[in-house]
Design a protein around this motif. Structure first.
Motif, short mmCIF file in Angstrom:
data_model
loop_
_atom_site.label_atom_id
_atom_site.label_comp_id
_atom_site.label_asym_id
_atom_site.label_seq_id
_atom_site.Cartn_x
_atom_site.Cartn_y
_atom_site.Cartn_z
N LEU A 88 1.06 -0.82 0.24
CA LEU A 88 0.56 -0.29 0.27
C LEU A 88 1.32 1.57 -0.08
CD1 LEU A 88 -3.03 -0.99 2.51
CD2 LEU A 88 -2.88 -0.96 0.07
N GLU A 89 1.79 0.82 1.30
CA GLU A 89 3.34 2.25 0.15
C GLU A 89 3.04 2.85 -0.76
OE1 GLU A 89 3.61 3.69 3.68
OE2 GLU A 89 3.82 2.52 5.16
N THR A 90 2.90 2.11 -1.41
CA THR A 90 3.75 2.93 -3.45
C THR A 90 2.16 2.13 -4.05
OG1 THR A 90 4.80 -0.05 -3.71
CG2 THR A 90 6.34 2.24 -2.85
N PHE A 91 1.53 1.63 -3.98
CA PHE A 91 0.40 1.02 -5.14
C PHE A 91 -0.07 2.10 -5.51
CE2 PHE A 91 -4.41 -0.30 -5.34
CZ PHE A 91 -3.67 -1.43 -6.82
N ALA A 92 -0.43 1.84 -7.04
CA ALA A 92 -1.10 3.39 -7.17
C ALA A 92 -2.16 4.00 -7.72
CB ALA A 92 -0.40 3.55 -8.83
N PHE A 93 -3.25 2.90 -6.88
CA PHE A 93 -4.12 2.86 -7.06
C PHE A 93 -4.92 3.60 -8.36
CE2 PHE A 93 -3.69 3.49 -2.10
CZ PHE A 93 -5.24 2.66 -2.35
N PRO A 94 -4.81 2.94 -9.09
CA PRO A 94 -5.20 2.54 -10.21
C PRO A 94 -6.53 2.36 -11.35
CG PRO A 94 -4.26 0.97 -10.62
CD PRO A 94 -4.35 0.64 -9.60
N TYR A 95 -7.65 3.03 -10.28
CA TYR A 95 -9.11 3.06 -10.36
C TYR A 95 -9.51 4.50 -10.41
CZ TYR A 95 -8.22 -1.24 -7.71
OH TYR A 95 -7.57 -1.83 -7.67
N ARG A 96 -10.29 5.05 -11.52
CA ARG A 96 -10.73 6.58 -11.18
C ARG A 96 -12.55 6.16 -11.35
NH1 ARG A 96 -6.68 6.63 -10.01
NH2 ARG A 96 -4.73 7.92 -10.55
N ARG A 97 -12.88 6.58 -10.30
CA ARG A 97 -14.42 6.92 -9.86
C ARG A 97 -15.18 5.84 -10.15
NH1 ARG A 97 -16.74 12.80 -12.10
NH2 ARG A 97 -15.54 14.03 -11.01
N GLU A 98 -14.51 4.81 -9.43
CA GLU A 98 -15.05 3.50 -10.05
C GLU A 98 -15.95 2.91 -8.04
OE1 GLU A 98 -12.51 0.69 -10.88
OE2 GLU A 98 -11.95 1.13 -12.20
N PHE A 99 -16.21 3.25 -7.33
CA PHE A 99 -16.23 2.82 -5.80
C PHE A 99 -16.97 3.64 -5.18
CE2 PHE A 99 -12.43 0.98 -6.87
CZ PHE A 99 -12.40 -0.28 -7.34
N ASP A 100 -18.15 3.45 -4.70
CA ASP A 100 -19.00 3.81 -3.57
C ASP A 100 -18.68 4.55 -1.80
OD1 ASP A 100 -21.31 4.22 -5.30
OD2 ASP A 100 -21.01 2.05 -6.17
N TYR A 101 -17.80 2.92 -1.95
CA TYR A 101 -16.61 3.15 -0.59
C TYR A 101 -15.83 2.64 -0.65
CZ TYR A 101 -21.46 3.40 1.45
OH TYR A 101 -23.24 4.14 1.92
N ILE A 102 -14.73 3.35 0.02
CA ILE A 102 -13.20 2.47 0.04
C ILE A 102 -13.22 2.42 1.89
CG2 ILE A 102 -10.85 2.74 -0.10
CD1 ILE A 102 -11.15 4.86 -2.81
N VAL A 103 -12.82 1.46 2.05
CA VAL A 103 -12.69 0.74 3.72
C VAL A 103 -11.27 0.37 3.87
CG1 VAL A 103 -13.86 -1.38 5.42
CG2 VAL A 103 -15.32 -0.66 3.24
#
Length: 256
Positions: A88-103
């Motif tokens: 997670l310290e380096t993960f780029a989160f390659p998503y754009r406006r996809e999720f209703d919730y991030i937990v």
């Protein structure tokens, strides 16, 4: 391998376990999603063995998981529609406006730079999306009492888990959310998990005790809360493309 043919292997040994009892952090996280009248898309960051993903998937939600530990991830991934094994310290989160919730359930305290991780994940939220976070409260009365006698001893689990890199109070947690341009919508304190230490107290006979315990926790949450569960939302429009450390608000982009 499809979800239906996944073998029921035993999960790797871990002190991170599902807390099904009432008023636990997992109880409140699951309850937040019960408000949704239709299926939503969830990003479960730090899945552990997948206990939350398993429940959400069974309830018809679309769930994506991210986990750092490869052995744990192998057990969890069968409960998710898609899965990433990543730091997670380096993960780029390659998503754009996809999720209703991030937990982030019991995750931020394990990170060197939780603010940077939160900033990188925000573009993955839909415009109406929310972030749900649970963290331990280092200002709990048990820790304060121990400090009074000069003790700050790391343990295998709990608030002073030896794998925790960051410690939070309610004030510092709210400050962190402000630093990443998020507005806190709700704060829920959880009582000390007596049921984990004394499993026999899960019996109905102890119901009144747990109700009283939670009432005290709510009355003075900064002192008695074991964990805080917060729901937050980005405070304003954000530029979808983000650098590793900073998001540029849309209003600033117009001036460039």
């Amino acid at each position: 391998m499809s979800r239906s043919t996944m073998p029921e292997a035993s999960p790797p040994e871990s002190h991170y376990e599902f807390k099904p009892f009432r008023y636990s952090s997992h109880h409140w996280i699951l309850k937040a999603l019960e408000r949704e009248s239709k299926p939503v898309k969830i990003l479960d960051v730090g899945t552990a063995s997948g206990y939350l993903g398993k429940i959400w998937t069974a309830r018809g939600h679309s769930v994506t998981g991210i986990e750092f530990d490869a052995a744990t991830a192998e057990h969890a991934r069968g409960y998710y529609d898609s899965f990433q094994i990543a730091d997670l310290e380096t993960f780029a989160f390659p998503y754009r406006r996809e999720f209703d919730y991030i937990v982030f359930a019991d995750v931020l305290e394990h990170l060197r730079d939780p603010a940077a991780v939160l900033r990188r994940c925000i573009p993955a939220l839909k415009e109406s999306g929310k972030i749900i976070i649970s963290v331990p409260n280092v200002a709990n009365w048990v820790i304060r009492f121990s400090l009074l006698f000069g003790r700050f001893d790391y343990m295998d689990r709990g608030i002073l888990d030896r794998t925790h890199l960051r410690f939070f109070t309610l004030r510092s947690l709210k400050k962190l959310m402000g630093e990443v341009s998020c507005r806190v919508l709700e704060v829920i304190p959880t009582p000390l998990p007596v049921q984990l230490v004394f499993p026999s107290t899960e019996k109905e006979f102890f119901t009144l005790f747990h109700e009283a315990h939670y009432a005290i926790t709510r009355a003075w949450k900064t002192l008695f809360a074991y964990q805080f569960v917060i729901t937050a939302t980005p405070a304003g429009p954000q530029l979808l493309a983000a650098s590793e450390d900073k998001l540029i608000p849309a209003r600033e982009l117009k001036n460039k």
